[in-house]
Design a protein around this motif. Structure first.
Motif, PDB file in Angstrom:
ATOM      1  N   GLY A  68       4.610   1.952   1.965  1.00 58.01           N
ATOM      2  CA  GLY A  68       5.809   2.732   1.704  1.00 58.01           C
ATOM      3  C   GLY A  68       5.556   3.806   0.671  1.00 58.01           C
ATOM      4  N   ASP A  69       6.622   4.539   0.337  1.00 53.83           N
ATOM      5  CA  ASP A  69       6.538   5.482  -0.784  1.00 53.83           C
ATOM      6  C   ASP A  69       6.952   4.717  -2.037  1.00 53.83           C
ATOM      7  N   SER A  70       7.065   5.408  -3.174  1.00 52.99           N
ATOM      8  CA  SER A  70       7.308   4.649  -4.409  1.00 52.99           C
ATOM      9  C   SER A  70       8.650   3.929  -4.403  1.00 52.99           C
ATOM     10  N   LEU A  71       9.683   4.536  -3.817  1.00 47.05           N
ATOM     11  CA  LEU A  71      10.979   3.851  -3.806  1.00 47.05           C
ATOM     12  C   LEU A  71      10.909   2.600  -2.927  1.00 47.05           C
TER      13      LEU A  71
ATOM     14  N   GLY B 230      10.866  17.058   0.813  1.00 47.47           N
ATOM     15  CA  GLY B 230      11.296  15.671   0.660  1.00 47.47           C
ATOM     16  C   GLY B 230      10.137  14.757   0.323  1.00 47.47           C
ATOM     17  N   SER B 231      10.510  13.522   0.030  1.00 45.34           N
ATOM     18  CA  SER B 231       9.541  12.520  -0.411  1.00 45.34           C
ATOM     19  C   SER B 231       8.587  12.158   0.732  1.00 45.34           C
ATOM     20  N   THR B 232       7.646  11.325   0.396  1.00 43.93           N
ATOM     21  CA  THR B 232       6.649  10.898   1.360  1.00 43.93           C
ATOM     22  C   THR B 232       7.293  10.265   2.607  1.00 43.93           C
ATOM     23  N   GLU B 233       8.259   9.369   2.411  1.00 42.67           N
ATOM     24  CA  GLU B 233       8.925   8.743   3.571  1.00 42.67           C
ATOM     25  C   GLU B 233       9.637   9.811   4.404  1.00 42.67           C
TER      26      GLU B 233
ATOM     27  N   HIS C  20      -1.525   2.653 -11.131  1.00 43.55           N
ATOM     28  CA  HIS C  20      -1.125   1.707 -12.165  1.00 43.55           C
ATOM     29  C   HIS C  20       0.391   1.625 -12.368  1.00 43.55           C
ATOM     30  N   PHE C  21       1.081   2.794 -12.385  1.00 46.19           N
ATOM     31  CA  PHE C  21       2.531   2.707 -12.661  1.00 46.19           C
ATOM     32  C   PHE C  21       3.251   1.955 -11.542  1.00 46.19           C
ATOM     33  N   MET C  22       2.708   2.020 -10.331  1.00 46.86           N
ATOM     34  CA  MET C  22       3.338   1.307  -9.208  1.00 46.86           C
ATOM     35  C   MET C  22       3.161  -0.209  -9.384  1.00 46.86           C
ATOM     36  N   ALA C  23       1.973  -0.609  -9.849  1.00 47.33           N
ATOM     37  CA  ALA C  23       1.723  -2.033 -10.085  1.00 47.33           C
ATOM     38  C   ALA C  23       2.607  -2.532 -11.236  1.00 47.33           C
TER      39      ALA C  23
ATOM     40  N   THR D  15      13.513   9.356 -16.196  1.00 49.83           N
ATOM     41  CA  THR D  15      12.072   9.372 -15.963  1.00 49.83           C
ATOM     42  C   THR D  15      11.768   9.191 -14.491  1.00 49.83           C
ATOM     43  N   TYR D  16      10.848  10.011 -14.018  1.00 47.78           N
ATOM     44  CA  TYR D  16      10.309   9.846 -12.670  1.00 47.78           C
ATOM     45  C   TYR D  16       9.587   8.500 -12.672  1.00 47.78           C
ATOM     46  N   ILE D  17       9.594   7.814 -11.547  1.00 47.78           N
ATOM     47  CA  ILE D  17       8.944   6.496 -11.489  1.00 47.78           C
ATOM     48  C   ILE D  17       7.449   6.610 -11.819  1.00 47.78           C
ATOM     49  N   ASN D  18       6.883   7.806 -11.630  1.00 43.90           N
ATOM     50  CA  ASN D  18       5.482   8.072 -11.996  1.00 43.90           C
ATOM     51  C   ASN D  18       5.376   8.194 -13.509  1.00 43.90           C
ATOM     52  N   SER D  19       5.550   7.092 -14.201  1.00 46.80           N
ATOM     53  CA  SER D  19       5.517   7.089 -15.668  1.00 46.80           C
ATOM     54  C   SER D  19       5.206   5.662 -16.109  1.00 46.80           C
TER      55      SER D  19
ATOM     56  N   VAL E 189       7.167  20.204   2.605  1.00 52.30           N
ATOM     57  CA  VAL E 189       6.440  19.927   1.354  1.00 52.30           C
ATOM     58  C   VAL E 189       7.122  18.825   0.530  1.00 52.30           C
ATOM     59  N   HIS E 190       6.337  18.270  -0.363  1.00 51.86           N
ATOM     60  CA  HIS E 190       6.815  17.252  -1.310  1.00 51.86           C
ATOM     61  C   HIS E 190       7.448  17.968  -2.515  1.00 51.86           C
ATOM     62  N   PRO E 191       8.506  17.397  -3.129  1.00 49.51           N
ATOM     63  CA  PRO E 191       9.161  18.084  -4.256  1.00 49.51           C
ATOM     64  C   PRO E 191       8.340  18.129  -5.548  1.00 49.51           C
ATOM     65  N   GLU E 192       7.140  17.541  -5.568  1.00 55.31           N
ATOM     66  CA  GLU E 192       6.259  17.730  -6.726  1.00 55.31           C
ATOM     67  C   GLU E 192       5.562  19.092  -6.656  1.00 55.31           C
ATOM     68  N   CYS E 193       5.723  19.814  -5.528  1.00 53.27           N
ATOM     69  CA  CYS E 193       5.144  21.159  -5.438  1.00 53.27           C
ATOM     70  C   CYS E 193       5.963  22.099  -6.313  1.00 53.27           C
TER      71      CYS E 193
ATOM     72  N   THR F 215      13.025   8.372  -8.157  1.00 56.46           N
ATOM     73  CA  THR F 215      11.838   8.620  -7.333  1.00 56.46           C
ATOM     74  C   THR F 215      12.061   9.964  -6.646  1.00 56.46           C
ATOM     75  N   SER F 216      11.077  10.394  -5.878  1.00 58.51           N
ATOM     76  CA  SER F 216      11.261  11.689  -5.214  1.00 58.51           C
ATOM     77  C   SER F 216      12.292  11.570  -4.094  1.00 58.51           C
ATOM     78  N   THR F 217      12.570  10.361  -3.645  1.00 62.93           N
ATOM     79  CA  THR F 217      13.587  10.170  -2.601  1.00 62.93           C
ATOM     80  C   THR F 217      14.995  10.323  -3.173  1.00 62.93           C
TER      81      THR F 217
ATOM     82  N   GLY G 150       0.821  -1.215   0.000  1.00 66.79           N
ATOM     83  CA  GLY G 150       0.000   0.000   0.000  1.00 66.79           C
ATOM     84  C   GLY G 150       0.846   1.253   0.000  1.00 66.79           C
ATOM     85  N   HIS G 151       0.467   2.213  -0.844  1.00 69.15           N
ATOM     86  CA  HIS G 151       1.161   3.509  -0.838  1.00 69.15           C
ATOM     87  C   HIS G 151       0.570   4.382   0.264  1.00 69.15           C
ATOM     88  N   HIS G 152       1.409   5.259   0.816  1.00 69.89           N
ATOM     89  CA  HIS G 152       1.012   6.102   1.947  1.00 69.89           C
ATOM     90  C   HIS G 152      -0.181   7.010   1.637  1.00 69.89           C
ATOM     91  N   TYR G 153      -0.486   7.260   0.371  1.00 71.46           N
ATOM     92  CA  TYR G 153      -1.619   8.145   0.057  1.00 71.46           C
ATOM     93  C   TYR G 153      -2.952   7.401   0.109  1.00 71.46           C
ATOM     94  N   GLN G 154      -2.877   6.093   0.335  1.00 68.49           N
ATOM     95  CA  GLN G 154      -4.101   5.296   0.313  1.00 68.49           C
ATOM     96  C   GLN G 154      -4.992   5.651   1.509  1.00 68.49           C
TER      97      GLN G 154
HETATM   98  P1  13P Z   1       6.631   9.308  -3.385  1.00 69.82           P
HETATM   99  O1  13P Z   1       7.864   9.007  -4.202  1.00 69.82           O
HETATM  100  O2  13P Z   1       6.929  10.282  -2.300  1.00 69.82           O
HETATM  101  O3  13P Z   1       5.960   8.064  -2.959  1.00 69.82           O
HETATM  102  O4  13P Z   1       5.634  10.076  -4.326  1.00 69.82           O
HETATM  103  C1  13P Z   1       4.867   9.347  -5.237  1.00 69.82           C
HETATM  104  C2  13P Z   1       3.775  10.133  -5.718  1.00 69.82           C
HETATM  105  O5  13P Z   1       3.039   9.739  -6.564  1.00 69.82           O
HETATM  106  C3  13P Z   1       3.647  11.438  -5.167  1.00 69.82           C
HETATM  107  O6  13P Z   1       2.625  12.087  -5.785  1.00 69.82           O
END
Ligand code: 13P
Ligand code: SF4
Length: 373
Positions: free
Chosen positions: A64-67, A276-279, A88-91, A144-148, A260-264, A165-167, A48-52
């Protein structure tokens, strides 16, 4: 009333339809999920991802986070099936990195990532070809960011590139620049810009590539002068945090820490105390002194959970708007119970299977990332 799973491994049976699960009471869905977890034991791994949302993440064996989730998928030894409570990209990543005999399932195939959808293979290949007319692409690393999609990870594998990943984005860009003098970063312009900026790359050497415009909307000179080309993509959740929100919180709560998360966007990251990343966000809040006050700019479910799990600190959500990952929220109790029941019954649904050739090259790019010290 949901029919009880009849048999394990019965490929002749039709899958249980989803409809009965949609109406079922939560107590019954919870029971079904618990029962399948007991029945399948170690053969089943729920990630499960932390945003769940809370009602789903409580069933995850590991979160965990994506990494961390991609490392967990790569390290999984006992399981035969992974059910991914993420997007989906995580799966896809779990399918690429897990053992061949493991199947990966996403309880709702509609759980995508709007950012990942902002870069597709055709547009990236077209950009690469256009850039090849102007600069030496042997000296350009695709990152590529893992979100791809897996296809884009495979593109990076084939072209000497890498996943981040963001980490680990900083470590990955350090690797890329040790090899070549330029990087093409996709799909998240903000993670790319924030990371390159922190490395000291000036803004006038970073240019946004808009796939809808000739030369990405850039002049020839801009491209020749570039160190980083940033794909024009973003996260619709994290772009809701604005610089004014940081100002409002600082005014209202003097001494507050902004995390904040670096996607901001860069303008928000510049005003924050920590990024920093979610973790990283979770660890920072957990390790913060009791009595401290925080405004956190990341997905709402995670921030609400942090507030509930850290009652000795005051945690605010850094936006007056609701910023939640709506696609990840599609994984709800009915979908999880439906997916697990079908797995236990031998009528698996929603398997995420990356074609072999794509998986082979995507693994190359992912492995370069996982091998970084
Ligand atoms: P994390 O790498 O922090 O898990 O971020 C993944 C993500 O999709 C954040 O929007
Ligand atoms: Fe994608 Fe944004 Fe959701 Fe993360 S929060 S999965 S980047 S849409």
């Amino acid at each position: 009333m949901i029919a009880t799973p009849a048999a394990v491994d019965n490929p002749g049976l039709a899958a249980l339809p989803f409809e009965t699960y949609r109406q079922a009471p939560n107590a019954e869905l919870n029971e079904r999920i618990e029962a399948v977890k007991r029945e399948l034991g170690d053969a089943l791994l729920i990630l499960g991802h932390h945003y769940q949302q809370d009602e789903v993440i409580r069933f995850a064996d590991l979160r965990g986070d994506s990494l961390k989730l991609s490392q967990l998928a790569a390290e999984s030894r006992a399981c035969r099936a992974i059910v991914f409570c993420g997007v989906h990209f995580m799966a896809e990543t779990a399918d690429i990195l897990s053992r061949d005999e493991v199947t990966v399932h996403l309880p709702d195939m509609g759980a995508g990532c709007s950012m990942a959808d902002m870069a597709d293979l055709d547009s990236v290949e077209a950009a690469w070809a256009d850039l090849g007319e102007l600069i030496d692409v042997e000296d350009l690393t695709p990152v590529t960011y893992i979100n791809s999609t897996a296809e884009l990870k495979a593109f990076c594998g084939r072209h000497g590139g890498i996943v981040c990943t963001s980490t680990n984005a900083r470590k990955v860009l350090d690797w890329a620049f040790a090899k070549n003098s330029r990087a093409l970063f996709f799909p998240d312009q903000h993670l790319g810009r924030n990371t390159a900026r922190a490395m000291g790359i000036p803004l006038d050497r970073m240019h946004v590539w808009n796939p809808r415009l000739p030369l990405g909307g850039n002049s020839v000179e801009a491209i020749e002068n570039s160190r980083v080309l940033l794909w024009r993509g973003h996260c619709s959740v994290h772009q809701m945090f604005k610089p004014a929100h940081v100002g409002q919180f600082r005014k209202q709560f003097p001494g507050i820490k902004v995390l904040v998360h670096p996607e901001c966007m860069m303008e928000v990251v510049e005003l924050a105390d920590l990024v920093g990343s979610t973790e990283f966000i979770i660890k920072t809040v957990e390790n913060a002194p009791a009595g401290s006050t925080w405004a956190v700019g990341t997905e709402l479910h995670l921030v609400n959970r942090l507030a509930a799990e850290n009652p000795d600190k005051t945690i605010h959500f850094l936006s007056p708007m609701v910023c939640m990952c709506a696609t990840m929220s599609r994984i709800d109790l009915p979908h999880l119970a439906w997916c697990l029941d079908n797995l236990a019954r031998g009528t698996p649904v929603n398997q995420v299977k990356v074609p072999d050739e794509t998986a082979r090259w995507a693994r190359v790019a992912l492995q370069r990332m996982l091998d970084l010290p």
